[in-house]
Design a protein around this motif. Structure first.
Motif, mmCIF file in Angstrom:
data_model
loop_
_atom_site.group_PDB
_atom_site.id
_atom_site.type_symbol
_atom_site.label_atom_id
_atom_site.label_comp_id
_atom_site.label_asym_id
_atom_site.label_seq_id
_atom_site.Cartn_x
_atom_site.Cartn_y
_atom_site.Cartn_z
ATOM 1 N N THR A 1 0.832 -1.205 0.000
ATOM 2 C CA THR A 1 0.000 0.000 0.000
ATOM 3 C C THR A 1 0.862 1.248 0.000
ATOM 4 N N VAL B 1 0.093 5.465 0.732
ATOM 5 C CA VAL B 1 -0.866 6.504 1.111
ATOM 6 C C VAL B 1 -0.232 7.846 0.787
ATOM 7 N N ARG C 1 -5.252 6.596 -0.623
ATOM 8 C CA ARG C 1 -4.597 5.294 -0.461
ATOM 9 C C ARG C 1 -4.739 4.496 -1.757
#
Length: 819
Positions: free
Chosen positions: A65, A67, A132
């Motif tokens: 991920t 962000v 995100r």
């Protein structure tokens, strides 16, 4: 500035204009590597990326991920553009401010160092926000280079639907039910140069004006684009109160604005919510040459559909219909390119479509607005619905609203009749025609519509009954017409007004002083033959004089129905037309068909055989959806392919028809299937040689006088049945259903060579699966049953069954009986 991007208010008195110069809407850019990486996401080098780096390993087993922090000065809707790299199709999940995520399809960009982009719309707060990027489904996302944000003009319509237009880029996204469906859309126009809404223009202004028209009260949204050295472009969107669809068109205004191709809607991404059995429908331009509709798998679709396409999930039935509602100037095409996984990587709805195999054209589309200072594209409808079938029916109705009938409406009951081309064909004589009249008058007396009317129609070779051809005596034809009427029946006739079958050259055109060769259509410098007949210029005074002459003779004979054929010849793109104000095939078609209607002057039920699918609706009452089908199961298969995917044309025409219903010496099962094809399509036109006696006469006396069957067409006013499924490719559906009065009808057709068992879900045909329907009657046999949940039935090889489900009797059948 907030209201600048979100205003959709209809102002009744004055025009509201919002002006944004590009300098005020530059995109804010944020590098992906500026974000916080977690769960294995990492930085990777990228020679093609803006910062020489990108974020990779997004998604996967650990759900890598990133962000990215972003800051905007004003709360509102923004266009988020994601710049990514991938060698194969991927999905990226986008989550603004820890809210709900949206999955965005990312087509291959060309490799892991080649940057592509896609966009969506996000709602952000004033000040600090987060974006995100990951792939929570466990799959791998693309590598991310950067993201950009631009303020967005929001045009809302219906419930949960919005067009998000980026005034900085000239592109827009369309959301239905708050889901992104169309992304990265723009407009284009081909004049001496090609103009794109997202390229070259340096100023875009927005104006909202109230509009009231046949669709109701709404708003016309106009974005005007200008730039140095460019012809002014306008992108126009029409939205209406309470309507979950919109219309769009594109215009060029100024010197040199005439065009041969205009595309109001070009999109680089389309995704239908669902993910089940995704389909894209290829619709033919006409019903000639046994052409078929084809519901292809969306991910691998690659075609240009004529006038309209449907994109839908057959499992949950969510669907999008995109098509033109204007057919008097342009031929429209809708091109689709599948992107795998039930998505499209390209869609283009444009005026200017020609194809030898589809529109029958041998040259490119004519120029529109020649000599004018403004050129408008066809108006394109974009309609999303929870049931793709409803979306198509809405589209059919919208065509009739946008271009009302030129011909006066037919006020009689659903047409029932007989046509000589089914079996007699070239052997037609006055004696045979009278014998057919006698059969229906004396031996098939209960085959009548709700007006107690039956048409007896003489097809091609009716001139066997005239001495001297068109210029000779029509005495026998008058005798036939009078004989029909004396028996309580109505006489019909056939003609092809825009073709020269004899290729008569120097012969004089009937009723005029012109020669046939003067009237021939020229394409690429040569005459053109289509289906063996030479095309006539519909604007030529010789063609028009012949039409007036022949129709005048038909009217004098007393005919009350006319079947028009080979109408597509009038719509061909030609080198030029006699009327020098006409420059396109559809303009010529309009001119010719309006003249035919004017000559008929409301005296006849007007019926078309080979003809354009949509453009013919202004000029006729009834249209054949498939041509030259007769009696066996393969021809029923062909007919019902057109009904399966073209049934919605009943919302455009007063009636649609499934061609000749010929029984001949076919087995009973095939005869039932053939007759079912007529009922499912909406009208009943039979075609056996009833001047003689054979197996067909007994079949006709049974099937054609079954009042339960005939009541379907009578009481349904020619209502075409809906297909139950839409995933049969270029084959027909096996299940069709219609609600008429208190009954739900279910038709089942087995095209196979062996008997087949069917389990039909009541829910799938629109009924309550928890209810017991106590009176269910099979109409060919009269057998009674009851059903709860599913109907289980075996249909013979090449056969059919029609069930009538009484929706008012909700208890077990017991001893109930019916006629």
């Amino acid at each position: 500035m907030t209201n600048l991007y979100r205003s959709t208010i209809i102002y009744p008195v004055f025009i509201v204009i919002f002006l944004l110069q590009l300098s005020t809407v530059f995109a804010q850019s944020f590098e992906a590597e500026s974000g916080t990486l977690s769960n294995g996401a990492n930085l990777q080098g990228c020679t093609g990326c803006s910062g020489a780096n990108m974020v990779g390993n997004l998604g996967g087993p650990s759900n890598g991920t990133v962000v990215v922090p972003v800051n905007v000065s004003t709360a509102g809707t923004y266009t988020l553009t994601i710049y990514y790299c991938t060698a194969d199709p991927r999905v990226i999940y986008v989550t603004p401010n820890n809210g709900n995520y949206t999955g965005i399809n990312c087509a291959p960009s060309g490799g892991w160092s080649t940057v592509g982009n896609t966009s969506m719309n996000v709602t952000l707060n004033a000040g600090n926000n987060t974006i995100r990027l990951d792939n929570g489904a466990g799959g791998w996302g693309p590598n991310i280079d950067r993201i950009t944000l631009q303020p967005t003009l929001t045009i809302s319509f219906g419930s949960g639907n919005s067009i998000y237009y980026n005034l900085g880029t000239g592109k827009y996204n369309v959301y239905f039910n708050n889901n992104p469906v169309i992304t990265d859309a723009y407009a284009s126009a081909n004049s001496n140069n090609i103009f794109y809404s997202h390229t070259g223009y340096t100023s875009r202004t927005y104006a909202a004006t109230p509009v009231t028209d046949a669709f109701g009260s709404g708003t016309k949204h106009t974005i005007t684009l200008t730039g140095s050295g460019l012809i002014t472009m306008q992108q126009v969107f029409y939205t209406y109160s309470g309507k979950n669809y919109f219309f769009t068109e594109v215009l060029l205004t100024g010197a040199g604005s005439n065009c041969y191709r205009m595309a109001p809607l070009v999109a680089d991404g389309v995704a239908i919510p669902g993910g089940g059995d995704m389909r894209a429908l290829n619709v033919p331009f006409d019903n000639d040459a046994w052409i078929r509709y084809n519901a292809q798998s969306m991910g691998s679709a690659n075609f240009t559909s004529a006038e309209v396409t449907g994109l839908y999930d057959n499992s949950n039935r969510n669907g999008l219909v995109i098509g033109s509602v204007e057919h008097t100037v342009w031929k429209t095409g809708v091109s689709v390119t599948g992107g795998g996984s039930g998505t499209l990587t390209h869609l283009e709805a444009y005026g200017g479509f020609t194809s030898n195999g589809v529109t029958r054209d041998l040259r490119g589309h004519g120029w529109v607005s020649v000599g004018g200072n403004s050129c408008k594209s066809p108006k394109i409808m974009v309609n999303y619905d929870a049931d793709w079938r409803t979306a198509f029916e809405t589209y059919g109705s919208a065509n009739a609203t946008a271009e009302p009938r030129y011909i006066a409406s037919y006020t009689g009951g659903t047409p029932f009749g007989w046509n000589s081309w089914g079996a007699i064909q070239s052997s037609l004589t006055l004696a045979k025609a009278k014998a057919v009249v006698d059969f229906f008058a004396n031996n098939c007396v209960n085959f009548r519509n709700s007006d107690n009317t039956l048409y007896i129609d003489l097809d091609s070779y009716w001139d066997n009954l005239s001495s001297g051809g068109l210029s000779g005596s029509f005495a026998q034809l008058t005798e036939f017409a009078n004989y029909c009427k004396s028996k309580g029946l109505k006489p019909g006739i056939y003609w092809a007004p825009f073709v020269d079958w004899g290729k008569n050259g120097s012969a004089t055109v009937d009723g005029t002083s012109y020669h046939y060769q003067d009237c021939w259509t020229k394409i690429n410098g040569s005459v053109v033959d289509l289906d063996g007949a030479r095309a006539l210029d519909p604007t030529h005074p010789g063609t028009k004089g012949r039409i007036a002459y022949v129709i005048g003779k038909f009217k004098t004979c007393g005919f009350e129905m006319i079947k028009l054929d080979f109408l597509g010849h009038a719509a061909l793109e030609a080198d030029s037309y006699y009327d020098n104000s006409i420059h396109t095939g559809m303009e010529a078609f309009k001119k010719g068909m309006e003249y035919v209607v004017d000559q008929l002057a409301g005296t006849m039920l007007t019926y078309a055989a080979i003809s354009p699918n949509l453009a013919s609706a202004r000029y006729i009452h009834m249209r054949r959806v498939a041509c030259d089908a007769y009696k066996d199961i393969s021809e029923t298969n062909y007919t019902l392919n057109s009904t399966t995917y073209g049934w919605w044309q009943k919302n455009l025409y007063q009636y649609i028809d499934g061609d000749h219903l010929v029984f001949g010496t076919e087995p009973l099962a095939e005869n039932r299937a053939r007759f079912t094809s007529g009922l499912v399509t909406g009208t009943v036109l039979t075609g056996d040689d009833f001047s003689t006696t054979g197996a067909w006469t007994a079949t006709a006396q049974s099937i054609l006088q079954n009042q339960d069957l005939l009541d379907i067409a009578r009481n349904g006013n020619g209502k075409a049945f809906r297909p139950v499924e839409g995933n049969t490719g270029d084959q027909p559906n096996e299940l069709f259903t219609a609600a008429i009065g208190n009954y739900q009808y279910l038709a089942i057709v087995n095209y196979g060579a062996a008997a087949k068992n069917y389990t039909v879900s009541m829910a799938r045909i629109g009924l309550n699966p928890s209810t017991t329907y106590g009176v269910v009657k099979e109409l060919f046999t009269g057998a009674l049953t009851s059903v709860t949940g599913n109907l289980n039935v075996t249909v013979p090889a090449s056969g059919a069954a029609i069930y009538r489900i009484d929706k008012t009797v909700l208890q077990p059948m017991g001893m109930l009986s019916m006629r």
